[in-house]
Design a protein around this motif. Structure first.
Motif, short mmCIF file in Angstrom:
data_model
loop_
_atom_site.label_atom_id
_atom_site.label_comp_id
_atom_site.label_asym_id
_atom_site.label_seq_id
_atom_site.Cartn_x
_atom_site.Cartn_y
_atom_site.Cartn_z
N ASP A 1 -26.02 20.02 -77.97
CA ASP A 1 -25.37 19.39 -78.74
C ASP A 1 -25.87 17.72 -78.34
OD1 ASP A 1 -24.41 21.21 -80.41
OD2 ASP A 1 -22.60 21.22 -79.48
N GLU A 2 -25.85 17.51 -76.95
CA GLU A 2 -26.07 16.09 -76.75
C GLU A 2 -27.35 15.80 -77.17
OE1 GLU A 2 -24.75 18.35 -74.97
OE2 GLU A 2 -22.52 17.98 -74.58
N THR A 3 -28.53 16.51 -76.77
CA THR A 3 -29.67 16.51 -76.86
C THR A 3 -30.07 16.01 -78.48
OG1 THR A 3 -30.27 18.05 -75.24
CG2 THR A 3 -31.99 17.31 -76.61
N VAL A 4 -29.55 17.00 -79.37
CA VAL A 4 -29.58 16.69 -80.82
C VAL A 4 -29.21 15.33 -81.18
CG1 VAL A 4 -28.65 17.69 -82.98
CG2 VAL A 4 -29.34 19.23 -81.29
N SER A 5 -27.81 14.90 -80.26
CA SER A 5 -27.55 13.45 -80.80
C SER A 5 -28.48 12.45 -80.31
CB SER A 5 -25.97 13.20 -80.03
OG SER A 5 -24.92 14.12 -80.42
N LEU A 6 -29.11 12.77 -79.36
CA LEU A 6 -30.18 11.88 -78.73
C LEU A 6 -31.32 11.96 -79.75
CD1 LEU A 6 -30.02 12.20 -74.86
CD2 LEU A 6 -29.15 10.05 -76.37
N MET A 7 -31.73 13.12 -80.39
CA MET A 7 -32.60 13.08 -81.21
C MET A 7 -32.45 12.52 -82.56
SD MET A 7 -33.87 16.60 -83.43
CE MET A 7 -32.31 16.14 -84.53
N VAL A 8 -31.34 12.36 -83.03
CA VAL A 8 -30.91 11.57 -84.02
C VAL A 8 -31.12 9.87 -83.91
CG1 VAL A 8 -28.93 11.12 -85.70
CG2 VAL A 8 -29.49 13.30 -84.81
N LEU A 9 -30.80 9.66 -82.80
CA LEU A 9 -30.91 8.30 -82.44
C LEU A 9 -32.32 7.89 -82.19
CD1 LEU A 9 -27.84 7.91 -79.94
CD2 LEU A 9 -28.16 7.14 -82.39
N GLY A 10 -33.27 8.77 -81.54
CA GLY A 10 -34.57 8.45 -81.27
C GLY A 10 -35.45 8.65 -82.41
#
Length: 613
Positions: free
Chosen positions: A356-365
């Motif tokens: 889930d944390e990686t997906v949040s970073l994906m949305v930001l990046g």
């Protein structure tokens, strides 16, 4: 009888009667002292010499006496003709003479010799019989090796009509079998399998393939002899990749054929035989690649991502399947450093990364993402769905997740992204209900593709509301398979139908039937026969529908399928597994009817597709 009478008859030797040819021969050759006993002895001597010679040759060749040779010995031992054998031989001669008289050769010879001294019918027949093949028990010279042998019923004829000894007969039979085996056409065992495979893909062809297709198949069949593809267009490169991937022959050497300097697209559908160095080589040879599709990329590791980041390779379209050796931290680094350029991201079958944390970073990046597909990613949950709802530029969304997603998270996602979406695919969202369908109805107004599958909460009334007065344009792609009640103890379902049922199906076709190209309603078991016959009645027309899947809609029968052929002039593929009411249907040429249980050898039949209603 008196002694006087005996003495009177004896000196004169007055007995007279018919004489055989042998008696005449002996009478004429009394001066040479030839007797019947001598002839018999000479024959036995010649036979023994021939047998001894044959045994000597067999011993020299290391061969055991053949079965035919043993039979010849038995025939020779019994060559003394008994009275019964004589009668049998006479009958055989009479039959042979009668057969000769019926032959065309006999009639031709009789016509030629008509009026001549030797033109008698019997003389001609016996002359032809005498010149025929020797009878069993007689001696004959082999046509090939010219050795003398005893003729048996098993003696074989040679190339020029003569007889062969057992050894030559065996050799000739062996050569004949080899020639027949060489001439026998090789039938590909996988031919029918390939036809069935093509039919499952909707490829139904009548007539020859195009020159382009023949060339592509020829290249694929001889891929080991190909040094380079040259300047093939991208669509042909894609087709070659599909064929070679299906055959599981893409390896390090084959992969090099798809790589060339300046290429902007690399697509490989089976990377199972590639090593980590092969993935790095892709970017070393083609650093300008912008679209990368790699499936079954099991050996793609962190080193490959490091190489991409070090060379500052700009990827705009990235699709990876089963790249499980890329760590979660490396994904975070990739999204942070290279995510800004990404327009499309498709990741599937990741079981040890993308939390889930990686997906949040994906949305930001990756703020510029327009297309996102996440399927079978094991660690994505509600937090990831909430994060994805902030991708405001997203136009194409496809999700199939392992964890159950709450109705609240799904509702927020549809409300936030729905107005801008052009395609929406939600598979196995088990908690979705009629509220979800109502939000799609109110939020999504630009959809051309809708996939909503494997759900047993939404009711038929919810689907009716979705498609009735929906301001969205007609859909071209609809997949609503496996939306049904799961209580199989009640085959007809509850009184208030669960899943896509008759009314929802009618509303769907009324809304999108005019532009629909693909329709999948398999396992929607509550659609009735009346609804199917009303939709496909042969009068209503669906001019764009090319493919439909009705599998396990058990009410579908022959009348419904015939109605589909008449209502859908562009139809090319109809899938109907588990529809046991279909039988004796006439399928138009160029249409694939797949899964019909009562079909014979060929499911495809030629016809005009018409039927009486």
């Amino acid at each position: 009888m008196s002694d006087k009478e005996v003495g009177r008859r004896a000196p004169g030797n007055a007995i007279r009667g018919p004489q055989s040819a042998l008696t005449d021969f002996l009478a004429e050759n009394q001066s040479n002292n030839i007797s019947a006993a001598q002839i018999r002895n000479d024959y036995e001597r010649r036979r023994r010499d021939a047998e001894q010679q044959a045994q000597t040759e067999a011993a020299e060749n290391g061969e055991e006496p053949s079965k035919e040779a043993e039979q010849e010995e038995e025939v020779a031992e019994d060559s003394v003709e008994t009275a019964a054998q004589k009668k049998k031989r006479k009958r055989q001669e009479e039959k042979a003479i009668a057969k000769i008289k019926q032959s065309k050769d006999f009639k031709r010879r009789k016509a030629i010799k008509e009026g001549e001294p030797d033109g008698d019918e019997e003389d001609i027949a016996w002359d032809m019989y005498a010149k025929s093949k020797p009878l069993p028990g007689q001696l004959e010279n082999c046509e090939i090796c010219e050795k003398r042998f005893t003729v048996t019923p098993y003696s074989k004829a040679g190339p020029d009509g003569g007889l062969l000894c057992p050894k030559c007969s065996k050799e000739m039979e062996s050569e004949k079998k080899k020639e027949e085996k060489a001439k026998k056409p090789v039938v590909r065992r996988d031919k029918r399998r390939q036809l069935e495979s093509n039919r499952l893909e909707g490829d139904v062809r009548h007539g020859s393939k195009t020159l382009q297709e023949l060339c592509v198949n020829m290249v694929a069949a001889n891929i080991n002899d190909v040094d380079e593809f040259g300047d093939l267009p991208q669509n042909l490169m894609e087709r070659l990749s599909q064929i070679l991937s299906r055959r599981r022959i893409i390896d390090s050497r084959t992969m090099d054929l798809f790589l060339k300097a300046g290429a902007d697209t690399v697509t490989t559908h089976d990377c199972a035989k590639l090593e980590t160095e092969d993935y790095i080589k892709i970017f070393a040879i083609a650093p300008t690649v912008e679209k990368l599709v790699l499936k079954f990329a099991g050996q793609m590791k962190d080193e490959v991502i490091d190489y991409i980041l070090e060379r500052d390779i700009t990827l705009r379209f990235l699709q990876l399947e089963a790249a499980n050796l890329i760590s979660d931290n490396k994904w975070r680094e990739f999204f942070e450093k290279a995510g800004l350029h990404l327009d499309a991201l498709k990741l599937s079958w990741l079981d040890n990364s993308l939390f889930d944390e990686t997906v949040s970073l994906m949305v930001l990046g990756c703020p510029n993402l327009q297309r996102l597909k996440l399927k079978e990613c094991f660690h994505i949950g509600d937090l990831s769905v909430d994060s994805i709802s902030h991708l405001t530029k997203l136009e194409h969304l496809s999700l199939r997740l392992k964890h159950s997603i709450s109705t609240t998270a799904l509702s927020n996602l549809i409300t936030s992204l729905g107005p801008n979406l052009r395609t929406l695919s939600l598979e196995k969202f088990y908690n979705a209900d009629d509220t979800t369908l109502a939000l799609i109805h109110s939020s999504c107004k630009k959809l051309s593709k809708l996939r909503f599958t494997h759900n047993d909460y939404c009711t038929d009334a919810g689907y009716v509301h979705l498609f009735t007065n929906w301001p969205n344009p007609p859909l071209s792609f609809v997949d609503l398979n496996s939306n049904r009640d799961l209580d199989y103890s009640n085959p007809d379902g509850p009184d208030a139908p669960v899943g896509l049922a008759s009314d929802g199906f009618k509303a769907l076709m009324a809304h999108s039937g005019s532009h629909l190209e693909y329709l999948n309603i398999s396992s929607c078991r509550h659609i009735t026969l009346e609804a199917c016959t009303e939709v496909f009645d042969g009068v209503k027309q669906y001019p764009s529908l090319r493919e439909i899947d009705l599998s396990f809609v058990k009410k579908v029968d022959t009348l419904v399928v015939a109605g589909i052929f008449k209502s859908c002039p562009q139809i090319v593929k109809v899938t109907a597994f588990g529809c046991f009411q279909i039988s004796d249907v006439i399928v138009p040429a160029g249409v694939a009817l797949i899964g019909v249980p009562h079909a014979q050898d060929s499911i495809i039949q030629e016809g005009d597709g018409t039927s009486k209603f």
